[in-house]
Design a protein around this motif. Structure first.
Motif, short mmCIF file in Angstrom:
data_model
loop_
_atom_site.label_atom_id
_atom_site.label_comp_id
_atom_site.label_asym_id
_atom_site.label_seq_id
_atom_site.Cartn_x
_atom_site.Cartn_y
_atom_site.Cartn_z
N ILE A 37 0.87 -1.18 0.00
CA ILE A 37 0.00 0.00 0.00
C ILE A 37 0.90 1.22 0.00
CG2 ILE A 37 -1.88 1.23 1.14
CD1 ILE A 37 -2.57 -1.37 2.61
N GLY A 38 0.77 2.06 -1.01
CA GLY A 38 1.61 3.23 -1.13
C GLY A 38 1.13 4.40 -0.29
N GLU A 39 1.93 5.43 -0.20
CA GLU A 39 1.54 6.66 0.49
C GLU A 39 0.33 7.28 -0.20
OE1 GLU A 39 2.87 7.92 3.20
OE2 GLU A 39 4.87 7.04 3.41
N SER A 40 -0.66 7.69 0.59
CA SER A 40 -1.88 8.35 0.09
C SER A 40 -2.63 7.48 -0.93
CB SER A 40 -1.55 9.72 -0.51
OG SER A 40 -0.87 10.53 0.41
N GLU A 41 -2.53 6.17 -0.78
CA GLU A 41 -3.15 5.24 -1.73
C GLU A 41 -4.23 4.43 -1.04
OE1 GLU A 41 -1.29 2.34 -5.02
OE2 GLU A 41 -1.03 1.57 -2.98
N THR A 42 -5.22 4.00 -1.81
CA THR A 42 -6.25 3.09 -1.31
C THR A 42 -6.10 1.74 -1.99
OG1 THR A 42 -7.81 4.89 -0.90
CG2 THR A 42 -8.72 2.67 -1.06
N TYR A 43 -5.91 0.71 -1.17
CA TYR A 43 -5.84 -0.66 -1.68
C TYR A 43 -7.13 -1.35 -1.29
CZ TYR A 43 -3.92 -5.28 -2.80
OH TYR A 43 -3.70 -6.51 -3.35
N GLY A 44 -7.89 -1.79 -2.28
CA GLY A 44 -9.15 -2.48 -2.02
C GLY A 44 -8.96 -3.98 -1.93
N LEU A 45 -9.58 -4.59 -0.94
CA LEU A 45 -9.50 -6.04 -0.76
C LEU A 45 -10.92 -6.58 -0.85
CD1 LEU A 45 -7.21 -8.06 -0.24
CD2 LEU A 45 -7.72 -7.89 2.21
N VAL A 46 -11.17 -7.46 -1.84
CA VAL A 46 -12.53 -7.93 -2.09
C VAL A 46 -12.56 -9.45 -2.07
CG1 VAL A 46 -13.07 -5.90 -3.48
CG2 VAL A 46 -12.25 -7.97 -4.61
N GLY A 47 -13.77 -9.98 -1.95
CA GLY A 47 -13.97 -11.42 -1.93
C GLY A 47 -15.23 -11.74 -1.14
N GLU A 48 -15.73 -12.96 -1.31
CA GLU A 48 -16.93 -13.37 -0.59
C GLU A 48 -16.63 -13.59 0.89
OE1 GLU A 48 -19.37 -16.28 -3.40
OE2 GLU A 48 -17.22 -16.57 -3.65
N SER A 49 -17.68 -13.69 1.68
CA SER A 49 -17.52 -13.98 3.10
C SER A 49 -16.78 -15.29 3.27
CB SER A 49 -18.89 -14.07 3.79
OG SER A 49 -19.55 -12.83 3.73
N GLY A 50 -15.82 -15.32 4.20
CA GLY A 50 -15.04 -16.53 4.43
C GLY A 50 -13.76 -16.59 3.62
N SER A 51 -13.44 -15.51 2.91
CA SER A 51 -12.23 -15.51 2.09
C SER A 51 -10.97 -15.12 2.87
CB SER A 51 -12.40 -14.58 0.88
OG SER A 51 -12.64 -13.25 1.30
N GLY A 52 -11.13 -14.54 4.06
CA GLY A 52 -9.97 -14.17 4.89
C GLY A 52 -9.68 -12.68 4.96
N LYS A 53 -10.57 -11.86 4.41
CA LYS A 53 -10.32 -10.41 4.36
C LYS A 53 -10.20 -9.78 5.75
CE LYS A 53 -14.07 -9.31 2.19
NZ LYS A 53 -14.77 -10.60 2.35
N SER A 54 -11.13 -10.11 6.63
CA SER A 54 -11.11 -9.51 7.97
C SER A 54 -9.92 -10.00 8.79
CB SER A 54 -12.42 -9.83 8.71
OG SER A 54 -13.50 -9.16 8.09
N THR A 55 -9.45 -11.22 8.54
CA THR A 55 -8.25 -11.71 9.23
C THR A 55 -7.04 -10.87 8.83
OG1 THR A 55 -9.15 -13.95 9.28
CG2 THR A 55 -6.78 -13.71 9.64
N VAL A 56 -6.95 -10.52 7.54
CA VAL A 56 -5.87 -9.63 7.08
C VAL A 56 -5.94 -8.29 7.81
CG1 VAL A 56 -4.94 -8.37 5.10
CG2 VAL A 56 -5.71 -10.73 4.82
N ALA A 57 -7.15 -7.76 7.96
CA ALA A 57 -7.32 -6.48 8.66
C ALA A 57 -6.81 -6.57 10.09
CB ALA A 57 -8.79 -6.09 8.64
N ARG A 58 -7.18 -7.62 10.79
CA ARG A 58 -6.77 -7.78 12.19
C ARG A 58 -5.27 -7.98 12.31
NH1 ARG A 58 -11.03 -8.78 15.62
NH2 ARG A 58 -9.73 -9.98 17.05
#
Length: 361
Positions: free
Chosen positions: A48-69
């Protein structure tokens, strides 16, 4: 086009995630699968670069919230590195970990469950100031009023309780709390999914305005691909803990190289009924299997209309296209050998129908 596996250059990023793995032990009742643990996150890499938005997508159960934590330090990775400005935060402890938590803040999906219902907004928003700074009480009051104004709320709201605000207002307050200690990265875990459509647009516009004004970076996690397209500079598509495709937003949305990405995009309704009927869409079969029952080889093969024999035997290696999109799919090496072209080139007109299987070479 590059055929060999290639790790993207993350050296100029604010955040570098390299080989990140998170395993969870299975409860005894679930051990019938023969696996003592599951990988909720399996070797992902992104920056993720400076002043950048990186979007993380996928269905429920794909692991997105684990990455956030993992990024905010709420859970510890099993393997891999998370570097913030060159410092590996997975090795931080004590006071140095506290400094990191000041630099990386989080906004949760449900604003009502992320606030203490017995505390006023002023108390909740000032909590990071009490934890991370030596501000006087008077300075904290002034900072809370400033933050409320920054997110479009009247400073008089500081004495209200969470149940006295609407969902959109409370999510604005959650953003104000995240901004309190001037972080460099804010992790936004489904920040608008609990809001109505008009309020979603207001919060998205607020986030974009704050990014321009404060030069902050976002990790934006969502299942609504139309929202992610609007806010993200680059995106990553997750499936069963793995990044199956990642790269510049425009390239992925216009020319998806993985069947899963194409299927997610094709599930977005088109406002024109005639165009909806005529579109060449790829339909994804079934649901996401449990992590403990991840298929062998390519984890998406049981739902893929283009599955080949090789998909059951080998994990696909990364292929990097000329548009800097990294995709993990055997179609780029075997069968039709897409070699970086969009998977949509395999779709037939609706009257003919898309093939169920593509023969391997």
């Amino acid at each position: 086009m590059t055929l060999a596996p290639l790790t993207p250059d993350l050296s100029t990023s604010l955040v570098d995630v390299r080989g990140l793995v998170k395993e969870f032990r299975l409860p005894r009742v679930a051990l019938r699968s023969g696996r003592p643990s599951v990988k909720a996150v399996d070797g992902i890499e992104f920056g993720i670069g400076e002043s950048e938005t990186y979007g993380l997508v996928g269905e429920s159960g794909s692991g997105k919230s684990t990455v956030a934590r993992l990024l905010v330090g709420l859970t510890t990775p099993t393997a891999g590195q998370i570097q913030v400005r060159g410092q590996d935060i997975t090795r931080l402890r004590g006071s140095t970990l506290r400094v990191h938590r000041r630099n990386v803040q989080m906004v949760f999906q449900d604003p009502y469950s992320s606030f203490d219902p017995t505390a006023t907004l002023a108390d909740s928003i000032a909590e990071p100031l009490r934890t991370h700074t030596s501000m006087s009480k008077q300075a904290q009051v002034a900072r809370v009023s400033e933050l409320l104004g920054l997110v479009g709320l009247d400073p008089g709201y500081r004495d209200r309780f969470p149940n006295q605000l609407s969902g959109g207002q409370l999510q604005r307050a959650a953003i104000a709390r995240a901004l309190a200690v001037e972080p460099r990265l804010i992790v936004l875990d489904e920040p608008v999914s609990a809001l109505d459509v008009s309020t979603q647009a207001q919060v998205i516009n607020l986030l974009e305005d704050l990014q321009k004004k404060l030069s902050i970076s976002y990790l934006f996690i969502a299942h609504d691909l139309s929202v992610v397209e609007h806010v993200s500079d680059r995106i990553g598509v997750m499936y069963l803990g793995q990044l199956v495709e990642s790269g510049p937003t425009e390239a992925i949305y216009e020319r998806p190289a993985h069947p899963y990405t194409s299927g997610l995009l094709d599930s977005i309704p088109v406002p024109d009924p005639h165009a909806q009927r005529e579109r060449r869409a790829l339909k994804i079969r079934g649901d996401v299997p449990p992590m403990a029952l991840r298929p062998s080889g390519c984890s998406f093969r049981t739902r893929c209309p283009f599955a080949m024999d090789v998909c059951a035997d080998e994990e696909p290696q990364p292929f990097v296209t000329t548009e800097a999109v990294t995709v993990r799919c055997h179609l780029h090496f075997h069968g039709p050998r897409l070699l970086g072209r969009s998977v949509r080139t395999l779709l037939s007109p609706p009257t003919v129908g898309a093939p169920d299987v593509v023969s391997a070479e």
